[in-house]
Structure formats: C-alpha cells, structure tokens
Design an enzyme around this catalytic site. Sequence first.
Site, PDB file in Angstrom:
ATOM      1  N   GLU A  23      58.055  96.809 114.432  1.00 43.24           N
ATOM      2  CA  GLU A  23      57.544  97.895 115.255  1.00 43.24           C
ATOM      3  C   GLU A  23      56.156  98.377 114.829  1.00 43.24           C
ATOM      4  OE1 GLU A  23      62.010  99.378 116.561  1.00 43.24           O
ATOM      5  OE2 GLU A  23      60.755 100.728 115.377  1.00 43.24           O
ATOM      6  N   GLU A  54      65.714  93.407 118.757  1.00 34.08           N
ATOM      7  CA  GLU A  54      66.496  94.585 118.371  1.00 34.08           C
ATOM      8  C   GLU A  54      66.676  95.459 119.587  1.00 34.08           C
ATOM      9  OE1 GLU A  54      65.224  96.745 114.760  1.00 34.08           O
ATOM     10  OE2 GLU A  54      65.619  98.602 115.854  1.00 34.08           O
TER      11      GLU A  54
END
Length: 533
Positions: free
Chosen positions: A202, A319
């Site tokens: 991220e 994810e």
Amino acid sequence: MVTSIVSLVVLACILYLIINHSVESPKHKTVGVYFNTTAPEIARTDDDYICATLDWWPSDKCDYGSCSWGEASLLNLDLNNTILSNAVKAFSPLKIRMGGTLQDKLIYQTNYQQTCNPFVKNISQLLSFSEGCLPMARWDDLNKFFTDTGAVVTFGLNALTGRTIHPDGSAEGAWDPSNAESLLRYTVNKRYTIYGWELGNELSGNGIGARVTAQQYASDVQTLQHLIEKVYVGSETKPILLGPGGFFDAAWFAEFIGKTTKSLQAITHHVYNLGAGDDNGLVGRILDPSLLNREASVFRNIQQDIRNSGTSAAAWVGEAGGAFNSGRNHVTNAFVMSFWYLDQLGMAATYDTKTYCRQTLIGGNYGLLDKSSFVPNPDYYSALLWHRLMGKQVLSTTVSGTSNLRAYTHCSKQSQGITLLLINLEAEVTFRVNISTETGSILAQSSGSFARKSKFEKMPIIMNTREEYHLTAPGRDLSSKKVLLNGRVLSVDSSGSIPLLKPAIVHLNDPITVAPFSAAFVHIPSIVSHACK
C-alpha cells in the site's frame, strides 16, 4: 336446480384457482439467466484462484476501541492447531499471501547475532508501531507448515528500507535490498519453495502511511528482479515477482505497469470498497447491488492498463477485506459477508483476475477462520465451494428481470459441464431461475419445490440431473457465524476435520429456486460449452 348451483360454484372455484395459480406470487419471481455455449471464454483464472492472507498485526492492534487480532500474527500464530492445518489442506492447494501493513517495517534476522524484537505499539512512529523482526527459527516453522499443508505461498518484502520518509508521507531514495537479499539467500539455501516475492504494501498513489512514486517503484522492482535472478541462479524453479500491492490509482498504476512490462509477473491491488469497519451501514452496503457494481470499474481499468502496456503480467487481488481497519465483528466474519465475497470472486474473474486473496485466513474481524477457536466462519465454506466447483474458464453471463440476483458461470471443475453461482440479495423474494442458451430454455418451468425433489446424500451424477449447493443462514440471521449447506449446519467434528460438502441431486427439469438472502452453486454437467471441452 341445487345441483346446477353447486356445479357453478365448483366451476367458479376451479377458475379462481387456475387464474390465481397462473399469477406469480409476490414473494416469487422468475428471472432469466443467459449464456452462449458456442462463444469462447471471456476470461481465465488460475486453477488455485482462491487465496487468503496471513498478516503481521500483533494482539495490541486495535481499531475503534476493539482489539481483534489475538494471536493471529505470522509471528505467533499456533501452527500446530489441527483445525488450521486441516482448513488449509482442504483446498489442496490454498494460495497464501504473507504480508500486510507492517511488512514495510519488518527486518529479517539472518544474522543470529542481531537483536530480534517484536513489533511494539508506538503512536509517534510510522504506522503507530516500532520496527519488528522475523527470527529465522520462525521462518523455518512457517515454511514447514506450508510444506506440510501443501500451501502455495507469496511473501511481501519490506519496500521502505533505505528510504527517508518525510512528514507528508513521501518516501525519498531508492530501496535498499541488502536485508531482503539475506532472506532470499537463506530461503534458497534451505530449499524452501516460495511461489512469489512481492515488494511493498500500500505504497502506491497516496499510500497508507507512506508513498513511493511510480517511477521509483518501477526502478525498485527491477532491482528485485535482478536480485531474484542472481540468488536463484541454478535453481530448478524461480519465483514470480509481484507488485505493487496497493490501492488502485489510475495515473500511478498506468505509469507503473508501463515501466515494469519486463520485470513483473503479477500486478497486485487491494480492495476495501465497503468503507470503514465502524460504519453502522455495512450490511446495507453489502446488499446494495449498485455499490457492488462500482468495483467493476477498477477491475476493468487494470485489465485495460495491462492490455495497453503489452506486459505478460497478470492481474491479482492481493488483499481484500471489504471493510478497512480490521472489519466489523458479526458482519465481515458473518454470513452476510458471503454476499460481498462471492460477488467479488465472480466479478474479479470476469475481468481476467488470476488470483483473489482474502484478508485474512485468520485474524481481525474478517478472517475465514475464527481467531480464537480456529473454527471456519461462513466465508471459509464459500471459498472452499468456489475452489472445488468453479473451473478457470469464465463464461459471459447475463441476468434479466432484476438487479438483486447476481449470476456468474464458469466451466466446471467436476465435469465438462458448467457451474453457475447465484446470489440472492432480496430479503423476501425467492427467485425461480430459467437458464437459457442460444438454443433456447434449458430448464422447464415446472412446479415442485427444491426440498421435495432433492436428496442430501451423494449420488452418481447422470446427465438428467444436476448438483446444487445452497448456502443459507440459520434462522435467516445474517449476523450468524454459522452457515447451512442444503439445510444442514456445517461444522468441524471433534477431531478438527473439515466437514464434507455434499450436494443435493436435483432432476434437470426441476426449476432452480434461490431462497431470499442465500447463495447457490449449481453444477450442470449436461450443459457443455465450447469453452469447456
């Protein structure tokens, strides 16, 4: 005269019954599901499309006053738990992604003289935790577990080493691969099989905690590619390279993909489209077809970026927990979440996503397994049914008559026929599904109920029957952490074994009915698509 009156009354009653029987009950609705058996597949997944994550969060990771992780971290998860082992083995294989937010603060103890401390909560530091350490003894234990259970694993490397993180979150400098190289060399020397190495978590676009520019990230990926080639020289198998493991940002991803066409094998992105875990409206969002549809634009854009770049890399969801900040208890770990999860699996597959990793296998409020008892939550069985029934070829499917019935069709893993996934988002309406292809209707619109026409025991499949797997909540309680398969509760036995998933055998001419707030997998071996031969 009396006889004539009686006859007229009887006739009127008969006419009344005929007329009212022909008008569909307001709680039943017939819808059409169509696909073309002569058309080619529209997309293709990996055989092991289903994936689940294991994270690094320690027990004092808390959100909204709730600490939901327990002992589910990669650093302290009980790898000897029988249910955990059986749950992974049941997939044969299950893809597992090791990673998460704290991977970019994790160092690897490849030098036994160095101190190896766990993550410690510290709100003054990046991501509110100190640096943590992975002992090689724990790495040994993890790899033994993965070998014993037959898991296919990827590992997320720390992408922030060597960089300076400014107060605004921007990361300056190139990635330092030295600690990662030590881990890779240790892994190769031990002959551990890692399917893929992923760089960072991220850090794309605006990032979470920190961000790296697309140009710098692409350069760092190339550094990792060269490192893998060097460390794995002479090895029988070479792992794939994945990235960036972040949220989709159109401009950032387009630039990144364009600059990594020769280095990446999988483009990974994350999905948390339901919002925050403390949102009291989560259930309504899960059941809203318009909200579910919005994520299609992300899958479509990534698919187009890959095609435009000319890369051979595949799209992965690396994810996906639905609701961020650990999810919400009795929602993202309950029956209702299966509507979102199964729809995500179906939608992502239609856009050529090869692998879909659920956050998490265990941990937080969105685990496939309960973090304390290890008992499977409803989504575990949704995932297992998908894995066993839905083949890799994806067929174009359209639904007419409603937006509250979701439908996805794949070639079957069980036969040369098809498996249809049906998801009913209606609270009161039972859908009667009429399947049709270019040659006309497949199923006759006869009366008769699912319960009367089916048997729960396993029977040999013959061409005039189909298999059905109906998932419902006990007492229609969407917050339940139990699930019924064809009316029977699914639960592990006293030895920790995963239960058998037995279908109902139904005659082909009986209508498919999907109850309110339920999902059904329907395997029809007699419908043979050109793409499935």
